[in-house]
Design a protein around this motif. Structure first.
Motif, mmCIF file in Angstrom:
data_model
loop_
_atom_site.group_PDB
_atom_site.id
_atom_site.type_symbol
_atom_site.label_atom_id
_atom_site.label_comp_id
_atom_site.label_asym_id
_atom_site.label_seq_id
_atom_site.Cartn_x
_atom_site.Cartn_y
_atom_site.Cartn_z
ATOM 1 N N LYS A 152 0.848 -1.173 0.000
ATOM 2 C CA LYS A 152 0.000 0.000 0.000
ATOM 3 C C LYS A 152 0.897 1.240 0.000
ATOM 4 O O LYS A 152 1.940 1.256 0.639
ATOM 5 N N LEU B 296 -13.613 2.999 14.185
ATOM 6 C CA LEU B 296 -12.609 2.828 13.128
ATOM 7 C C LEU B 296 -11.713 1.631 13.410
ATOM 8 O O LEU B 296 -10.922 1.218 12.564
ATOM 9 N N HIS B 297 -11.829 1.059 14.611
ATOM 10 C CA HIS B 297 -10.973 -0.082 14.991
ATOM 11 C C HIS B 297 -11.919 -1.233 15.374
ATOM 12 O O HIS B 297 -12.712 -1.679 14.538
ATOM 13 N N LYS C 245 -18.459 6.454 5.480
ATOM 14 C CA LYS C 245 -17.527 5.327 5.648
ATOM 15 C C LYS C 245 -18.361 4.062 5.790
ATOM 16 O O LYS C 245 -19.350 4.040 6.530
ATOM 17 N N ILE C 246 -17.978 3.015 5.110
ATOM 18 C CA ILE C 246 -18.704 1.749 5.235
ATOM 19 C C ILE C 246 -17.913 0.868 6.205
ATOM 20 O O ILE C 246 -16.786 0.462 5.908
ATOM 21 N N GLY D 289 -16.348 -2.029 8.376
ATOM 22 C CA GLY D 289 -16.004 -3.410 8.040
ATOM 23 C C GLY D 289 -15.277 -3.504 6.707
ATOM 24 O O GLY D 289 -14.962 -4.609 6.251
ATOM 25 N N PHE D 290 -15.016 -2.353 6.081
ATOM 26 C CA PHE D 290 -14.283 -2.327 4.805
ATOM 27 C C PHE D 290 -13.036 -1.457 4.926
ATOM 28 O O PHE D 290 -13.024 -0.465 5.655
ATOM 29 N N ASN E 122 -12.606 -6.185 5.744
ATOM 30 C CA ASN E 122 -11.575 -6.495 6.734
ATOM 31 C C ASN E 122 -12.098 -7.584 7.682
ATOM 32 O O ASN E 122 -13.197 -8.125 7.472
HETATM 33 C C1 LIG Z 1 -9.886 -5.131 13.084
HETATM 34 C C2 LIG Z 1 -9.795 -3.742 12.606
HETATM 35 O O1 LIG Z 1 -9.624 -2.847 13.385
HETATM 36 S S1 LIG Z 1 -9.901 -3.539 10.938
HETATM 37 C C3 LIG Z 1 -10.461 -1.864 10.714
HETATM 38 C C4 LIG Z 1 -11.895 -1.725 11.158
HETATM 39 N N1 LIG Z 1 -12.417 -0.390 10.789
HETATM 40 C C5 LIG Z 1 -13.373 -0.242 9.848
HETATM 41 O O2 LIG Z 1 -13.872 -1.171 9.248
HETATM 42 C C6 LIG Z 1 -13.847 1.172 9.650
HETATM 43 C C7 LIG Z 1 -13.996 1.487 8.167
HETATM 44 N N2 LIG Z 1 -12.694 1.623 7.540
HETATM 45 C C8 LIG Z 1 -11.969 2.763 7.682
HETATM 46 O O3 LIG Z 1 -12.390 3.761 8.293
HETATM 47 C C9 LIG Z 1 -10.570 2.801 7.085
HETATM 48 O O4 LIG Z 1 -10.500 1.915 5.989
HETATM 49 C C10 LIG Z 1 -9.488 2.419 8.113
HETATM 50 C C11 LIG Z 1 -9.625 3.294 9.377
HETATM 51 C C12 LIG Z 1 -9.580 0.961 8.505
HETATM 52 C C13 LIG Z 1 -8.115 2.659 7.474
HETATM 53 O O5 LIG Z 1 -7.983 4.030 7.265
HETATM 54 P P1 LIG Z 1 -6.913 4.612 6.254
HETATM 55 O O6 LIG Z 1 -5.642 3.860 6.345
HETATM 56 O O7 LIG Z 1 -6.872 6.072 6.470
HETATM 57 O O8 LIG Z 1 -7.605 4.280 4.853
HETATM 58 P P2 LIG Z 1 -7.035 4.473 3.379
HETATM 59 O O9 LIG Z 1 -5.788 5.285 3.396
HETATM 60 O O10 LIG Z 1 -6.970 3.130 2.751
HETATM 61 O O11 LIG Z 1 -8.191 5.295 2.683
HETATM 62 C C14 LIG Z 1 -8.132 5.536 1.297
HETATM 63 C C15 LIG Z 1 -9.408 6.146 0.831
HETATM 64 O O12 LIG Z 1 -10.445 5.183 0.923
HETATM 65 C C16 LIG Z 1 -11.505 5.666 1.707
HETATM 66 N N3 LIG Z 1 -12.000 4.606 2.542
HETATM 67 C C17 LIG Z 1 -11.248 3.773 3.283
HETATM 68 N N4 LIG Z 1 -12.041 2.927 3.946
HETATM 69 C C18 LIG Z 1 -13.296 3.243 3.601
HETATM 70 C C19 LIG Z 1 -14.557 2.709 3.958
HETATM 71 N N5 LIG Z 1 -14.661 1.716 4.813
HETATM 72 N N6 LIG Z 1 -15.657 3.254 3.414
HETATM 73 C C20 LIG Z 1 -15.562 4.265 2.539
HETATM 74 N N7 LIG Z 1 -14.387 4.809 2.165
HETATM 75 C C21 LIG Z 1 -13.278 4.301 2.695
HETATM 76 C C22 LIG Z 1 -10.869 6.734 2.592
HETATM 77 O O13 LIG Z 1 -11.832 7.676 3.057
HETATM 78 C C23 LIG Z 1 -9.867 7.338 1.652
HETATM 79 O O14 LIG Z 1 -10.528 8.221 0.785
HETATM 80 P P3 LIG Z 1 -9.896 9.654 0.442
HETATM 81 O O15 LIG Z 1 -8.552 9.338 -0.167
HETATM 82 O O16 LIG Z 1 -10.899 10.250 -0.475
HETATM 83 O O17 LIG Z 1 -9.775 10.354 1.765
#
Ligand SMILES: CC(=O)SCCNC(=O)CCNC(=O)[C@H](O)C(C)(C)COP(=O)(O)OP(=O)(O)OC[C@H]1O[C@@H](n2cnc3c(N)ncnc32)[C@H](O)[C@@H]1OP(=O)(O)O
Ligand SMILES: O=C([O-])CC(=O)C(=O)O
Length: 374
Positions: free
Chosen positions: A4, A220-221, A254-255, A257-258, A309
């Motif tokens: 990444k 977010l986690h 934000k969706i 789980g993705f 995820n």
């Molecule tokens: C077990 C765990 O803890 S796994 C993580 C669980 N969390 C989630 O499922 C919450 C949803 N996901 C997210 O908020 C994020 O993907 C995170 C927090 C996990 C990672 O965050 P980052 O590393 O900042 O994500 P990343 O750099 O890949 O984002 C790239 C782009 O995709 C978008 N994006 C990433 N995840 C999502 C999502 N789930 N839904 C919509 N858009 C998303 C970001 O907003 C970003 O857009 P931008 O460039 O226009 O700002």
């Protein structure tokens, strides 16, 4: 595996220290614990073996495993003062706040006085976390004062037994066991990093774990597994799933789980829990939750190249096992405690206080104006 592109905010991509506990996005299917691929572990060992691996660096032999399981079973009794605290926490409290309070309370009752006690302190937390959350849940919601000492052989089955008041089926016990393996450890994620920062001040284990629970609580986690359930529970069929997601993406929501901070194309834990969710759906009255989850996965990849995820298919899997949504993230705590504690041990073994710097972006130096002139 494609790396990444990392950098910028959130310390993304910067090394903040060394670990021998896990790798994320580097080899095998993408996640290894002490050199073992998580897929191998999820197929061939139990969660207790993984806990032992993280705490000792090697998988146990049969004698060591038997002794370890016996030890954990002997530690299931909750102190009276802790039960009294749990009974005072209202039913509408956030269950992660219950976990945080209980970890802290146990630190008052059974303080880790010396680092030589660290493994025993971690085992005690491991043995009691399922009892803590189920004791509070059953008392606050149904007025039951459950007996937490049972003869369940494994932690996952123990949790389901305390929650439902009866031993789980073999399938449910196995799925819980796999789930705990998948959630056990994940390098320098936010909650683990919290634990390590706390450990670096030479604080006690309970403080490190209490802080980590607070970090895991956020959506977010760890909180994402509950948020994913809230999304899928209202989806009636795959078409409805696609239209709801399209609207959310249009709103720039934000969706949950993705996506992931490190993985780029897939989270190796997803394929495993997805397959177990499918098996559970085949035994359930309806496969709707699994079917809409599959539709969400396909749509998000097609539209945004975003993948599920670890949390997304955990939502349907846990729901099929009759677990209330509000208890999803506390289960994550029951598992991740092993990773957190192992990182605390590792930090203590080669410690320097974690204290980064900040780029100052505030106002230029100035002098205080007397209060009557402001
Ligand atoms: C077990 C765990 O803890 S796994 C993580 C669980 N969390 C989630 O499922 C919450 C949803 N996901 C997210 O908020 C994020 O993907 C995170 C927090 C996990 C990672 O965050 P980052 O590393 O900042 O994500 P990343 O750099 O890949 O984002 C790239 C782009 O995709 C978008 N994006 C990433 N995840 C999502 C999502 N789930 N839904 C919509 N858009 C998303 C970001 O907003 C970003 O857009 P931008 O460039 O226009 O700002
Ligand atoms: O590594 C992360 O950032 C989040 C994650 O998947 C985990 O803690 O399991």
């Amino acid at each position: 595996m494609v790396d990444k592109k990392l950098g910028g905010a959130g310390l993304r991509g910067q090394s903040a220290g060394e670990t021998s506990l896990s790798t994320v996005g580097q080899s095998g299917t993408g996640l290894t614990y002490c050199g073992y691929d998580v897929t191998d572990l999820a197929e061939n060992v139990t969660f207790e073996e993984v806990a032992y691996l993280l705490f000792h660096g090697e998988l146990p032999n049969q004698t060591q495993l038997d002794a370890y399981k016996q030890k954990l079973k002997s530690l299931r009794c909750l102190p009276r003062a802790l039960k009294e605290v749990l009974e005072r926490i209202p039913a509408d409290a956030h269950p992660m706040d219950v976990m945080r309070t209980a970890a802290s309370m146990l630190g008052n009752l059974e303080t880790e006085k010396d680092f030589s006690e660290q493994k025993d302190a971690a085992d005690r937390l491991l043995a009691t976390f399922p009892a803590i959350i189920c004791y509070w849940y059953r008392f606050s919601h149904f007025g039951d004062r459950i007996i937490t000492e049972t003869d369940d052989d494994q932690l996952g089955a123990y949790f389901l037994h305390l929650l439902h008041g009866k031993k789980p089926s073999e399938l449910h016990a196995r799925v819980m066991d796999v789930s705990l393996i998948l959630y056990a450890e994940h390098e320098f994620n936010a909650s683990t990093f919290t634990a390590r920062v706390c450990a670096s001040t030479l604080s006690d284990l309970h403080s490190c774990i209490t802080g980590a629970i607070g970090s895991l609580r956020g959506p977010l986690h760890g909180g994402a597994n509950e948020a994913a359930m809230e999304l899928i529970q209202d989806l009636t069929d795959p078409d409805h799933a696609r239209s709801v997601l399209a609207q959310k993406l249009a709103n720039k929501d934000k969706i949950m789980g993705f996506g992931h901070a490190v993985y780029r194309e897939s989270d190796p834990r997803n394929a495993i829990i997805k397959q177990w969710s499918q098996q559970l759906s085949q035994q359930a009255d309806s496969s709707r939750l699994y079917d809409v989850s599959v539709a969400c996965e396909a749509f998000m990849w097609e539209q945004k190249k975003l993948f599920c995820n670890a949390d997304f298919f955990h939502a349907s899997a846990y729901h099929y096992m009759g677990i209330p949504t509000k208890l999803f993230t506390p289960i994550f705590v029951c598992s991740r405690l092993t990773g957190w504690a192992a990182h605390v041990f590792e930090q203590r073994a080669n410690n320097r206080i974690i204290r980064p710097s900040a780029d100052y972006v505030g106002v230029e130096p100035r002098t205080v104006t007397p209060i009557e002139q402001r």
